[in-house]
Motif scaffolding. Structure first.
Motif, mmCIF file in Angstrom:
data_model
loop_
_atom_site.group_PDB
_atom_site.id
_atom_site.type_symbol
_atom_site.label_atom_id
_atom_site.label_comp_id
_atom_site.label_asym_id
_atom_site.label_seq_id
_atom_site.Cartn_x
_atom_site.Cartn_y
_atom_site.Cartn_z
ATOM 1 N N SER A 37 0.878 -1.170 0.000
ATOM 2 C CA SER A 37 0.000 0.000 0.000
ATOM 3 C C SER A 37 0.913 1.216 0.000
ATOM 4 C CB SER A 37 -0.898 -0.029 1.249
ATOM 5 O OG SER A 37 -1.799 1.054 1.245
ATOM 6 N N ASP A 38 0.441 2.359 0.479
ATOM 7 C CA ASP A 38 1.315 3.525 0.577
ATOM 8 C C ASP A 38 0.847 4.402 1.728
ATOM 9 O OD1 ASP A 38 3.609 4.793 -1.230
ATOM 10 O OD2 ASP A 38 2.432 6.416 -0.350
ATOM 11 N N ILE A 39 1.764 5.160 2.303
ATOM 12 C CA ILE A 39 1.379 6.042 3.412
ATOM 13 C C ILE A 39 0.437 7.157 2.934
ATOM 14 C CG2 ILE A 39 3.532 5.582 4.686
ATOM 15 C CD1 ILE A 39 4.414 8.474 3.967
ATOM 16 N N LEU A 40 0.445 7.452 1.631
ATOM 17 C CA LEU A 40 -0.389 8.547 1.132
ATOM 18 C C LEU A 40 -1.832 8.116 0.869
ATOM 19 C CD1 LEU A 40 2.294 10.304 -1.077
ATOM 20 C CD2 LEU A 40 1.615 10.816 1.276
ATOM 21 N N VAL A 41 -2.140 6.835 1.100
ATOM 22 C CA VAL A 41 -3.529 6.369 1.030
ATOM 23 C C VAL A 41 -4.385 7.100 2.073
ATOM 24 C CG1 VAL A 41 -4.973 4.352 1.596
ATOM 25 C CG2 VAL A 41 -3.081 4.128 -0.036
ATOM 26 N N VAL A 42 -3.802 7.427 3.229
ATOM 27 C CA VAL A 42 -4.587 8.100 4.282
ATOM 28 C C VAL A 42 -5.037 9.499 3.842
ATOM 29 C CG1 VAL A 42 -4.465 9.080 6.610
ATOM 30 C CG2 VAL A 42 -3.898 6.672 6.229
ATOM 31 N N PRO A 43 -4.125 10.390 3.397
ATOM 32 C CA PRO A 43 -4.646 11.674 2.887
ATOM 33 C C PRO A 43 -5.613 11.496 1.721
ATOM 34 C CG PRO A 43 -2.246 11.517 2.582
ATOM 35 C CD PRO A 43 -2.654 10.389 3.483
ATOM 36 N N HIS A 44 -5.328 10.542 0.844
ATOM 37 C CA HIS A 44 -6.242 10.289 -0.279
ATOM 38 C C HIS A 44 -7.640 9.957 0.238
ATOM 39 C CE1 HIS A 44 -6.691 8.216 -4.488
ATOM 40 N NE2 HIS A 44 -7.020 9.501 -4.530
ATOM 41 N N ALA A 45 -7.695 9.116 1.284
ATOM 42 C CA ALA A 45 -8.983 8.705 1.869
ATOM 43 C C ALA A 45 -9.643 9.846 2.656
ATOM 44 C CB ALA A 45 -8.784 7.485 2.770
ATOM 45 N N LEU A 46 -8.866 10.906 2.949
ATOM 46 C CA LEU A 46 -9.445 12.092 3.600
ATOM 47 C C LEU A 46 -9.892 13.121 2.559
ATOM 48 C CD1 LEU A 46 -6.984 12.570 6.619
ATOM 49 C CD2 LEU A 46 -9.340 11.734 6.712
ATOM 50 N N GLY A 47 -9.780 12.764 1.276
ATOM 51 C CA GLY A 47 -10.291 13.637 0.222
ATOM 52 C C GLY A 47 -9.250 14.448 -0.513
ATOM 53 N N VAL A 48 -7.971 14.257 -0.189
ATOM 54 C CA VAL A 48 -6.892 14.993 -0.866
ATOM 55 C C VAL A 48 -6.621 14.342 -2.224
ATOM 56 C CG1 VAL A 48 -4.429 15.558 -0.752
ATOM 57 C CG2 VAL A 48 -5.845 15.703 1.314
ATOM 58 N N GLY A 49 -6.540 15.141 -3.262
ATOM 59 C CA GLY A 49 -6.231 14.609 -4.588
ATOM 60 C C GLY A 49 -4.836 14.010 -4.599
ATOM 61 N N LEU A 50 -4.665 12.843 -5.231
ATOM 62 C CA LEU A 50 -3.359 12.165 -5.236
ATOM 63 C C LEU A 50 -3.139 11.476 -6.566
ATOM 64 C CD1 LEU A 50 -0.822 11.005 -3.716
ATOM 65 C CD2 LEU A 50 -2.267 9.083 -3.038
ATOM 66 N N THR A 51 -1.976 11.732 -7.152
ATOM 67 C CA THR A 51 -1.554 10.977 -8.333
ATOM 68 C C THR A 51 -0.072 10.652 -8.184
ATOM 69 O OG1 THR A 51 -0.986 13.001 -9.531
ATOM 70 C CG2 THR A 51 -3.190 12.083 -9.941
ATOM 71 N N PHE A 52 0.365 9.618 -8.861
ATOM 72 C CA PHE A 52 1.790 9.284 -8.921
ATOM 73 C C PHE A 52 2.210 9.393 -10.370
ATOM 74 C CE2 PHE A 52 0.891 7.519 -4.826
ATOM 75 C CZ PHE A 52 2.085 7.560 -4.133
ATOM 76 N N GLU A 53 3.080 10.352 -10.672
ATOM 77 C CA GLU A 53 3.594 10.503 -12.025
ATOM 78 C C GLU A 53 4.825 9.619 -12.161
ATOM 79 O OE1 GLU A 53 1.780 12.187 -13.946
ATOM 80 O OE2 GLU A 53 0.580 13.216 -12.429
ATOM 81 N N ALA A 54 4.911 8.879 -13.269
ATOM 82 C CA ALA A 54 6.042 7.978 -13.472
ATOM 83 C C ALA A 54 7.359 8.735 -13.327
ATOM 84 C CB ALA A 54 5.948 7.332 -14.852
ATOM 85 N N GLY A 55 8.225 8.231 -12.473
ATOM 86 C CA GLY A 55 9.551 8.809 -12.293
ATOM 87 C C GLY A 55 9.575 10.128 -11.523
ATOM 88 N N GLU A 56 8.426 10.621 -11.095
ATOM 89 C CA GLU A 56 8.402 11.923 -10.429
ATOM 90 C C GLU A 56 7.914 11.870 -8.992
ATOM 91 O OE1 GLU A 56 6.915 15.355 -12.322
ATOM 92 O OE2 GLU A 56 7.182 14.496 -14.308
ATOM 93 N N GLY A 57 7.385 10.734 -8.546
ATOM 94 C CA GLY A 57 6.893 10.665 -7.183
ATOM 95 C C GLY A 57 5.484 11.211 -7.049
ATOM 96 N N PRO A 58 5.005 11.324 -5.828
ATOM 97 C CA PRO A 58 3.606 11.685 -5.583
ATOM 98 C C PRO A 58 3.301 13.158 -5.809
ATOM 99 C CG PRO A 58 4.778 11.358 -3.502
ATOM 100 C CD PRO A 58 5.732 11.012 -4.589
ATOM 101 N N ARG A 59 2.087 13.426 -6.283
ATOM 102 C CA ARG A 59 1.553 14.791 -6.393
ATOM 103 C C ARG A 59 0.212 14.822 -5.662
ATOM 104 N NH1 ARG A 59 5.874 15.345 -7.637
ATOM 105 N NH2 ARG A 59 6.828 16.201 -9.507
ATOM 106 N N LEU A 60 0.087 15.744 -4.689
ATOM 107 C CA LEU A 60 -1.146 15.870 -3.908
ATOM 108 C C LEU A 60 -1.710 17.270 -4.098
ATOM 109 C CD1 LEU A 60 1.241 14.310 -2.105
ATOM 110 C CD2 LEU A 60 -0.644 14.052 -0.499
ATOM 111 N N SER A 61 -3.031 17.423 -3.947
ATOM 112 C CA SER A 61 -3.570 18.785 -3.916
ATOM 113 C C SER A 61 -3.200 19.373 -2.558
ATOM 114 C CB SER A 61 -5.077 18.799 -4.154
ATOM 115 O OG SER A 61 -5.705 17.749 -3.476
ATOM 116 N N PRO A 62 -2.351 20.427 -2.538
ATOM 117 C CA PRO A 62 -1.742 20.874 -1.281
ATOM 118 C C PRO A 62 -2.770 21.399 -0.272
ATOM 119 C CG PRO A 62 -0.752 21.990 -3.185
ATOM 120 C CD PRO A 62 -1.907 21.212 -3.696
#
Ligand code: CP3
Length: 353
Positions: free
Chosen positions: A83-108
């Motif tokens: 899984s990933d630690i960023l599943v928790v913010p995602h589940a709280l409604g924060v936008g989350l994507t993983f761009e290939a080779g660039e790491g996570p992007r969240l709606s700040p």
């Protein structure tokens, strides 16, 4: 205690859980952070089929499969749910994507409105697949192999939420904590609650132990460490134990000083994961009466192989001989690690001294 003794009462059948319960086991139980990942060709294949990383995380059958891959190949003493630690913010409604080779992007999350917009409960569409994957893995995992659930520590998760991405020095979250202390406290409080709920859900689904990853705890001054790392950890452990009284908890506070580790050892946890920079002898002297120690091979030694690997494994085992120790890396295994070196490591850790 040798492995056969560790499987007898009063300690649990799993050598990994026996160490967390208080036993000394030799050779030490062994697993690797990021053991399900890109260094494995079978992972890369499933990852390619899934298309993107989050689809892999949220498809129980695929997440269960990649969790089991390193267990099949190397017979580690513990599996960690994929899984990933960023599943928790995602589940709280924060936008989350993983761009290939660039790491996570969240709606700040940068202001009071952003914190207020976080959901009151974890979105089941995000967390239920994690629990389903855990149940599937536990159903087929050998009894002596433990299953680890996890979450990110509130501080580390907050660094990604505030910046909207990984940063070199976590300055955006550090500045928010300094300029808007009350708001940052509210964000941390929300993450403490969400972490308790998510860890409890994983234990209910079949996780035998949990690990809390605080990858960025090393950037805080001692006072801030107490407030943003130690205190939230204490609350998470207390909240989780109110629901699951006996579940073992491992903290991995990367980069923390020995004084900081001593604060954590009093938070009710069973083990501390050391990164490769830790002084093992000093850590053992000051911490091992309270907690088991996990770690701490430099992942780069596993890339280098040869004497750089073998000699350090021997030193780690000598430094922890007679102590409660779980062998691990000092941080996650890197994608470029040769499989032959992982095999050499498994042999060296399992060899009797
Ligand atoms: O350890 C395991 O095998 C279980 C799975 C696991 C992943 N991430 C899978 C993953 C765990 C426990 C994590 C924890 C995690 N995730 C942390 C804390 C531990 C650490 O490594 O410091 C952090 C900070 C994250 C956030 C995260 N996830 C980042 C910054 C990245 C991108 C960087 C990278 O390594 O690619 C990820 C992606 C990620 N999480 C991958 C994996 C296997 C690679 C993505 C891919 O396969 O495309």
């Amino acid at each position: 205690m040798d492995r056969s003794v560790a499987t007898r009462s009063p300690f649990r059948q799993s050598p990994f859980l026996a160490v967390l319960d208080g036993a000394v086991v030799d050779p030490p139980p062994f697993w690797m952070m990021r053991q399900a990942g890109r260094y494995l060709p079978e992972y890369r294949q499933v990852r390619a089929e899934a298309g993107d990383f989050l689809t892999l995380c949220y498809t129980p059958k695929l997440a269960a499969e990649v969790t089991l891959q390193p267990i099949r190949r190397y017979g580690f003493d513990a599996a960690i749910i994929f899984s990933d630690i960023l599943v928790v913010p995602h589940a709280l409604g924060v936008g989350l994507t993983f761009e290939a080779g660039e790491g996570p992007r969240l709606s700040p999350v940068t202001d009071a409105a952003g914190v207020a917009a976080l959901a009151d409960r974890l979105d089941p569409a995000k967390v239920d697949p994690v629990y389903a994957a855990i149940a599937q893995v536990r159903a087929v995992l050998p009894a002596e192999t433990a299953l680890i659930g996890f979450c990110g520590a509130p501080w580390t998760v907050a660094t990604y939420m505030v910046a909207g991405r990984g940063t070199d020095d976590q300055a955006p979250a550090r500045l928010m904590a300094l300029r808007e202390e009350a708001l940052f406290q509210t964000l941390i409080d929300r993450l403490v609650e969400a972490s308790i709920t998510h860890l409890a859900g994983q234990v209910a689904a079949g996780a035998d132990a949990v690990q809390i990853f605080d990858t960025w705890s090393g950037v805080l001054d001692p006072h801030s460490f107490g407030r943003w790392c130690a205190e939230p950890l204490r609350r998470i452990v207390a909240g989780l134990r109110a629901i699951h009284p006996d579940v073992p908890v491992i903290a991995f506070p990367k980069g923390a000083t020995l004084e900081a580790l001593e604060q954590l050892a009093d938070c009710g946890i069973n083990a501390i994961g050391l990164d490769w920079s830790a002084d093992r002898v000093a850590a053992r002297r000051r911490l091992s009466a309270k907690v088991a120690l996990q770690g701490n091979l430099d992942p780069l030694r596993l890339i280098a192989g040869g004497a750089a690997l073998e000699e350090e494994v021997a030193r780690i085992r000598a430094d922890f001989a007679g102590a409660r120790h779980i062998f691990n890396l000092g941080h996650g295994i890197r994608p470029e690690t040769p499989l032959a070196h992982v095999e050499a490591l498994v042999d060296a850790v399992r060899r009797s001294r």
